[in-house]
Write an enzyme that holds these catalytic residues in place. Structure first.
Site, PDB file in Angstrom:
ATOM      1  N   GLN A 280       0.852  -1.208   0.000  1.00 38.86           N
ATOM      2  CA  GLN A 280       0.000   0.000   0.000  1.00 38.86           C
ATOM      3  C   GLN A 280       0.881   1.249   0.000  1.00 38.86           C
ATOM      4  O   GLN A 280       1.887   1.288   0.702  1.00 38.86           O
ATOM      5  CB  GLN A 280      -0.889   0.007   1.240  1.00 38.86           C
ATOM      6  CG  GLN A 280      -1.831  -1.189   1.371  1.00 38.86           C
ATOM      7  CD  GLN A 280      -3.052  -1.116   0.472  1.00 38.86           C
ATOM      8  OE1 GLN A 280      -3.264  -0.124  -0.228  1.00 38.86           O
ATOM      9  NE2 GLN A 280      -3.848  -2.159   0.460  1.00 38.86           N
ATOM     10  N   CYS A 405     -10.458  -1.226  -3.725  1.00 34.36           N
ATOM     11  CA  CYS A 405      -9.923   0.047  -4.233  1.00 34.36           C
ATOM     12  C   CYS A 405     -10.787   0.540  -5.385  1.00 34.36           C
ATOM     13  O   CYS A 405     -10.457   1.526  -6.033  1.00 34.36           O
ATOM     14  CB  CYS A 405      -8.476  -0.116  -4.659  1.00 34.36           C
ATOM     15  SG  CYS A 405      -8.232  -1.423  -5.862  1.00 34.36           S
TER      16      CYS A 405
HETATM   17  N1  SAH Z   1      -3.925  -7.242   0.714  1.00 37.76           N
HETATM   18  C1  SAH Z   1      -2.668  -6.767   0.165  1.00 37.76           C
HETATM   19  C2  SAH Z   1      -2.650  -6.651  -1.355  1.00 37.76           C
HETATM   20  C3  SAH Z   1      -3.837  -6.029  -2.024  1.00 37.76           C
HETATM   21  S1  SAH Z   1      -3.606  -5.577  -3.712  1.00 37.76           S
HETATM   22  C4  SAH Z   1      -2.270  -5.451   0.831  1.00 37.76           C
HETATM   23  O1  SAH Z   1      -3.084  -4.798   1.474  1.00 37.76           O
HETATM   24  O2  SAH Z   1      -1.102  -5.059   0.679  1.00 37.76           O
HETATM   25  C5  SAH Z   1      -4.291  -6.907  -4.585  1.00 37.76           C
HETATM   26  C6  SAH Z   1      -3.357  -8.095  -4.711  1.00 37.76           C
HETATM   27  O3  SAH Z   1      -4.061  -9.102  -5.462  1.00 37.76           O
HETATM   28  C7  SAH Z   1      -2.066  -7.844  -5.472  1.00 37.76           C
HETATM   29  O4  SAH Z   1      -0.976  -8.232  -4.675  1.00 37.76           O
HETATM   30  C8  SAH Z   1      -2.189  -8.726  -6.726  1.00 37.76           C
HETATM   31  O5  SAH Z   1      -0.949  -9.274  -7.126  1.00 37.76           O
HETATM   32  C9  SAH Z   1      -3.122  -9.816  -6.251  1.00 37.76           C
HETATM   33  N2  SAH Z   1      -3.915 -10.548  -7.267  1.00 37.76           N
HETATM   34  C10 SAH Z   1      -4.409 -10.097  -8.433  1.00 37.76           C
HETATM   35  N3  SAH Z   1      -5.170 -11.039  -9.025  1.00 37.76           N
HETATM   36  C11 SAH Z   1      -5.171 -12.119  -8.200  1.00 37.76           C
HETATM   37  C12 SAH Z   1      -5.788 -13.404  -8.243  1.00 37.76           C
HETATM   38  N4  SAH Z   1      -6.568 -13.780  -9.256  1.00 37.76           N
HETATM   39  N5  SAH Z   1      -5.590 -14.241  -7.214  1.00 37.76           N
HETATM   40  C13 SAH Z   1      -4.802 -13.893  -6.172  1.00 37.76           C
HETATM   41  N6  SAH Z   1      -4.191 -12.682  -6.078  1.00 37.76           N
HETATM   42  C14 SAH Z   1      -4.370 -11.807  -7.075  1.00 37.76           C
END
Ligand code: SAH
Length: 448
Positions: A280, A405
């Protein structure tokens, strides 16, 4: 009414992009840099079928919600486009946008709680991704709206101040070592982007040179000079992106000098963050967001928790000391490697992280008999895969806490989840002040 007409009207609302809306005989015109309730004169510069685009000419009656944008690039840069609103007005606008979406897309009566704002809504970005171009000299900055032309920028008021200084030093080094700069149109040249990422509670910065090819002459020399000038730079990396693409990072990266990752701390947990992993960008607001998510999860220490789309494991690890077991899933393998190290470094052994698609791994967990009491969901802008939602509905966790988001895809997913879940409350969190982006955390409870 026709193109180039000069018209007068009152701004009655905002579009989701933050432009003011004026209606002329029922025909909506969207006008950037205007404020609700202002009476304005504008020029109709585009006339589409359902709506027009206007350009502000003059303000007849100014709103108290208007303020002077402090950024000198405000009128050229495509970055933060609501700096002309006071912070209070930005927060009101964002909360109203969430309320309107709830009403329009779900028809449900979901309480939208007060938005969680920042104390000082500037200098928050811990990550800067700057394109580099050659245009009568080397320029770095941000793109103009709807364009790939760079506005050369020396100071960006939403990024960490140290990033301004580092960027200016990097530009000098690029000139000194005559580094080959990438030309997007011809797909020639080498250096494409500079990415900077810093911890907030831990004073460590990573620089990533994103290049088209692996050869980067004088890379170590540049890294050494930067690390000498800025001792908080602890990692200089190179990422190779050979493709003709708008995606910034390629698949391969290597360390030029220093560590492979940087550290940061969220509440009392420390995290290692590598260049390919999501983290983030607003530290202060992330802590508030995660605390809110934890509150909504109502953990007592006995629960199985799934953290879907877990990145480097931040939310799951926030929950781990309040739960029996945490299962995290994330598509980026390097992020899962970070998550596993982060669990170990924070002595949270009741965790299990797996790389893969959330929609696939959750089915495997279901087949393995894992029964989650709480599922945390934090997908990218496109929201959850329908298969993931279907599986959630079969697993029937007592609570789902959905961090989003992009409120429109959250509303779409709510429409599916409401078959079995009461949508109890939504809390908007302002992760990106001065821009129209809004983050939301939503609590859902299994119907009795
Ligand atoms: N919860 C974390 C990341 C949120 S961002 C935080 O707060 O830091 C969303 C995340 O989803 C990213 O890391 C991205 O790589 C992942 N992502 C995207 N598509 C996905 C999927 N189909 N399955 C699992 N993860 C996925």
């Amino acid at each position: 009414m026709k193109k180039n007409d000069i018209l007068t009207g009152t701004v009655i609302d905002y579009t989701h992009e933050g432009n003011g809306v004026v209606k002329i005989d029922g025909y909506p015109v969207f006008i950037p840099h205007t404020v609700k309730d202002e009476r304005i004169t504008f020029k109709l510069i585009k006339q589409n079928k359902g709506f027009g685009i206007g350009k502000l000419v003059s303000i007849e009656e100014e709103s108290a919600d208007r303020t002077t944008p402090p950024c000198i690039y405000y009128h050229q840069c495509g970055g933060c486009n609501i700096q002309h609103l006071t912070y209070e007005a930005q927060l009101t606008m964002k909360r109203n946008q969430v309320k309107n979406l709830v009403h329009k897309m779900t028809k449900l009566d979901i309480p939208v709680r007060p938005i969680i704002g920042m104390d000082h809504p500037w200098r928050y970005r811990n990550k800067s991704q700057l394109p580099v171009q050659y245009n009568n000299g080397i320029v770095t900055g941000f793109y103009k709206p709807r364009s790939h032309d760079i506005v050369p920028i020396e100071e960006c008021l939403i990024q960490k101040e140290s990033h301004d200084h580092i960027m200016n030093a990097i530009r000098n080094l690029l000139q000194k070592y005559e580094v080959s700069i990438y030309d997007e149109r011809r797909h020639k040249g080498n250096l494409r982007h500079i990415v900077l990422r810093s911890g907030t509670k831990v004073d460590e910065t990573m620089i990533v040179f994103v290049t088209k090819s692996q050869k980067l002459p004088n890379a170590e020399q540049m890294a050494e000079e930067l690390m000498t000038q800025f001792p908080h730079i602890t990692s200089v990396r190179q990422n190779i992106n050979p493709d003709k693409t708008n995606v910034i990072l390629g698949r391969k990266s290597l360390t030029i000098l220093g560590n492979d990752y940087i550290h940061d701390q969220l509440d009392d947990l420390t995290f290692e963050i590598s260049d390919m992993s999501f983290y983030q960008v607003n530290h202060e607001q992330t802590e508030k967001l995660y605390r809110q998510a934890l509150k909504y999860a109502e953990l007592t220490g006995t629960e199985n928790v799934i953290d879907a789309y877990c990145g480097i494991g931040t939310i799951g690890l926030f929950m781990a000391s309040h739960a029996d077991r945490v299962y995290g899933v994330e598509i980026v393998e390097k992020a899962i490697m970070d998550a596993k190290r982060n669990a170990g470094n924070n002595q949270l052994s009741n965790t299990h992280f797996e790389a893969g698609k959330a929609e696939e791994i959750i089915i495997r967990w279901q087949q393995a008999g894992i029964k989650p009491h709480v599922v945390m969901v934090d997908p990218p802008r496109k929201g959850c895969d329908p298969v993931f939602i279907e599986t959630l509905l079969e697993l029937e966790p007592a609570r789902i806490v959905y961090v989003s988001c992009n409120p429109s895809t959250l509303m779409r997913d709510i429409q599916l989840l409401q078959a079995k879940y009461d949508i109890e409350a939504l809390t908007p969190v302002d992760m990106f002040p001065q821009t129209t982006h809004v983050e939301v955390v939503c609590k859902m409870t299994l119907k009795g």
